[in-house]
Design an enzyme around this catalytic site. Structure first.
Site, PDB file in Angstrom:
ATOM      1  N   SER A 561     -14.197 -32.498  20.992  1.00 15.16           N
ATOM      2  CA  SER A 561     -13.918 -33.888  20.692  1.00 15.16           C
ATOM      3  C   SER A 561     -12.060 -33.577  21.926  1.00 15.16           C
ATOM      4  O   SER A 561     -11.816 -34.550  21.795  1.00 15.16           O
ATOM      5  CB  SER A 561     -13.518 -34.136  19.961  1.00 15.16           C
ATOM      6  OG  SER A 561     -12.163 -33.782  18.718  1.00 15.16           O
ATOM      7  N   LYS A 604      -7.188 -38.431  12.853  1.00 19.17           N
ATOM      8  CA  LYS A 604      -6.948 -37.601  13.498  1.00 19.17           C
ATOM      9  C   LYS A 604      -5.735 -39.034  13.923  1.00 19.17           C
ATOM     10  O   LYS A 604      -4.544 -38.350  14.363  1.00 19.17           O
ATOM     11  CB  LYS A 604      -7.687 -38.407  15.129  1.00 19.17           C
ATOM     12  CG  LYS A 604      -9.001 -37.313  15.012  1.00 19.17           C
ATOM     13  CD  LYS A 604      -9.853 -37.007  15.754  1.00 19.17           C
ATOM     14  CE  LYS A 604     -10.428 -36.030  15.544  1.00 19.17           C
ATOM     15  NZ  LYS A 604     -11.478 -36.161  17.134  1.00 19.17           N
TER      16      LYS A 604
END
Ligand code: ADP
Length: 661
Positions: A561, A604
């Protein structure tokens, strides 16, 4: 003559039958036999036998009624033969009964003798025999399944002919004690009152809606279909978010007993399933042990850290665990030590884990995963005010007036003294404050006059441990903010890229994993393919060296990611255009520059929020996940969905400020 011979034969037969009769019916006097043997007259014989033996009246009458002597004797013969038959059967029955009784008597007698001999030898303190009897009584009182009872009685029986000082005696005793302590038939009654259960769950924990709802659903179903079994909850989340403690309060809400076993580092099948008794120091496995502690066969068993199981040559604990959890098998779980089946089907299993990644697939399939995510600072504030502070005050014997905080002080405590997804350290800090307050009060110091303000924290708890995660002031060239997901929650992850003249080498440093290195190369290839659009020197990959670095090298980083983040930092460094400081991003990159979805968005975004980021770029495919993220976070951040690198670059790199070097 023929008639004479026939009478003669009849007389002999009657004598024979009577002889047999008299042995079987021993109460007759032998004189009668002599008389019978002495006479030849058929009429006399028949009459005499009839009157002197205890044959039934009806028979006697029949004899009396017969006038012809020979026929009378014939009748007598048939009566005698019948009586003999009956008497034989009677005798047979009696011997059998007698045999039985005498065996019991014999056993009893022998046992008594043995006892005396032992006593004489001074061998018997308390006595294997009496002890065995004690166990026998207890075993029978438990009304166990046949197989189990037999096995336990057998073991108890072995005690009785063993020296009480032999090591084996102790082993058997330990075995029996363990077995008898198990809750074979003990079951508590569930509290199926949903409102009451909700009250208890809310009393102990703030938030955690999903878990609470699920537990209440469980209750509701249990009420409607009591037979439904085999529901296993798996609470997944970072440390300190209350997985263990909420599981324990579930037990309380249901009014069930509970026990906890930690699976962290369990690598041996025998840990779960026990050692066979033949081993020295053999023990039952942890599951049976937990049942022993729980003292109820419908307890709540908390299996902690199921993601930290490991397996090696000693066997695979997960296979054994599967048997424990599988409703098709666990009604007869066999522990190696116990050797008899134990019913685990009434147990409510709750497992906890930090991540589902390392839970063995087969186990994961059996469980219903409920995710518990990290808390925002706002949530932490509520938790500390409603739960942690009152709990710690009580534990330290303090009153509310003796230690209190203002909200800003608590915020400062959360931000400056802890950095975690859960609230474990926060609770520790509160406990530390309580200790200090207790000491002050015990020393007769002055009472606290007003709630503690932020500035009071330093004297109490020492200097603040964490600087606020503040972003550096200026937009920089070659530095981009990524968002990473780790086991302990989300984190802001910076990438630095440096470009220098050279020969086209690419250096990757900062404890990157393989997947991350591959993403970096994919990003590089993408940039080369777009060199002209980005107004880059098409030969840059030959005459420039590039160094990609992730600071904080101690933290291992892997995962795809960070792909778009690396690409942004590289483009920025190559073009000499700065990246906006207050933008963070996450997404995987393909060679064509497409942006692929990622996981862990909630954590996140929370990290981004904590760090003071304003805009977060996420893959378009993750747009639907936005509804799951925390409302405070959602409203504080500006989200941009991107499905191609072009969109990402447009929103992150300021190409108007290209810095010609
Ligand atoms: P975990 O098992 O997730 O690592 P714990 O269950 O040990 O975490 O929780 C740590 C501490 O935090 C416990 O004292 C617990 O009571 C407290 N705690 C965690 N979450 C909450 C919450 N939502 N409400 C109240 N207390 C909480």
């Amino acid at each position: 003559r023929v008639a004479e011979k026939r009478v003669e034969a009849l007389v002999r037969s009657v004598r024979g039958a009577f002889e047999q009769y008299i042995t079987l019916a021993p109460r007759l006097s032998p004189e009668i036999l002599l008389n019978v043997l002495a006479s030849d007259s058929p009429g006399y014989l028949a009459d005499y036998i009839a009157q002197s033996t205890p044959i039934p009246f009806t028979d006697k009458q029949a004899i009396l009624e017969e006038i012809h002597p020979a026929r009378r004797l014939e009748k007598m013969l048939s009566i005698l033969t019948r009586e003999n038959g009956i008497l034989e059967i009677e005798a047979d029955l009696q011997t059998k009964v007698r045999d039985q009784i005498s065996k019991n008597q014999r056993d009893y007698f022998l046992r008594e003798q043995m006892k005396t001999i032992r006593e004489e030898l001074g061998d018997d303190e308390g006595g294997g025999e009496t002890e065995a009897d004690g166990y026998r009584e207890k075993i029978v009182a438990l009304s166990l399944a046949e197989e189990t009872q037999e096995k336990l009685l057998h073991e108890a029986g072995r005690l009785s002919h063993m020296n009480a000082h032999s090591p084996e005696y102790a082993l058997i005793r330990a075995y029996l004690d363990t077995a008898l302590e198990l809750p074979w038939n003990i079951q508590t009654k569930d509290r199926l009152d949903i409102a009451a259960a909700r009250r208890i769950l809310d009393r102990d924990h703030y938030g955690l809606q999903k878990v609470k709802e699920r537990v209440l659903e469980y209750l509701a179903v249990k009420r409607l279909a009591p037979e439904l079994k085999g529901q296993i909850l798996c609470l997944v989340g970072p440390p300190g978010v209350g997985k263990t403690s909420v599981a324990l309060s579930v037990a309380e809400a249901l009014k069930r007993k509970s026990a906890r076993l930690s699976l962290g580092g369990v690598r041996d099948e025998a840990d779960i399933r026990g050692h066979r008794k033949t081993y020295i120091g053999a023990m039952p496995g942890r599951v049976i042990n937990a049942m022993r502690q729980a003292k109820s066969r419908n307890a709540v068993l908390l299996l902690d850290e199921i993601d930290k199981l490991s397996s090696d040559f000693r066997g695979d604990p997960s296979a054994a665990l599967l048997e424990v959890l599988d409703p098709e098998q666990n009604f007869a779980f066999r522990d190696h030590y116990l050797e008899v089946p134990f019913d685990l089907s009434e147990v409510l299993f709750i497992t906890t884990a930090n991540t589902t990644d390392t839970i063995p697939r087969a186990l994961l399939d059996r469980m219903e995963v409920i995710e518990i995510t990290s808390y925002t600072d706002e949530e932490k504030l509520q938790i500390v005010k409603r739960h942690l502070l009152p709990k710690q005050l009580k534990r330290h014997g303090l009153k509310k007036a003796q230690l209190s905080f203002t909200d800003p002080a608590l915020r400062e405590l959360i931000a400056g003294y802890t950095r975690e997804s859960g609230v474990r350290n926060l609770e520790r800090e509160i406990a530390a404050a309580c200790r200090k307050a207790a000491k002050r009060i015990a020393e007769g110091g002055e009472q606290q006059k007003r709630p503690l303000a932020p500035k009071d924290l330093e004297p109490l708890l020492g200097v603040r441990k964490y600087k606020p995660e503040r972003l550096r002031g200026e937009d920089e060239i070659g530095v981009a903010n990524g968002l990473a997901w780790t086991r302990v929650g989300g984190e802001l992850l910076e990438v630095e890229v440096g470009v220098v003249d050279g020969t086209g080498k690419v250096e990757l440093t900062g404890n990157m994993g393989d997947i991350m290195k591959e993403s970096a190369r994919a990003a590089l290839t993408y940039i080369r393919s777009r060199a002209s659009a980005l107004k880059l020197d098409p030969e840059f990959h030959k005459n420039k060296d590039m160094h990609i670095h992730f600071p904080e090298s101690a933290v291992p980083k892997d995962g795809p990611s960070a792909g778009i983040t690396m690409a942004v930092a590289m483009v920025s460094a190559l073009c000499g255009a700065p990246v906006y400081r207050n933008v963070a991003m996450t997404g995987e990159i393909t060679l064509r520059g497409r942006v692929l979805p990622i996981g862990g968005l909630k954590e996140k975004t929370m990290a981004a929020y904590r760090a003071g980021i304003k805009t977060v770029i996420i893959p378009s495919d993750n747009e639907s996940d936005l509804q799951d993220i925390d409302p405070t976070v959602h409203s504080a951040l500006n989200f941009i969905c991107a499905d191609h690198m072009d969109t990402v670059l447009k929103n992150t790199v300021d190409f108007t400020r290209v810095h010609e070097s």
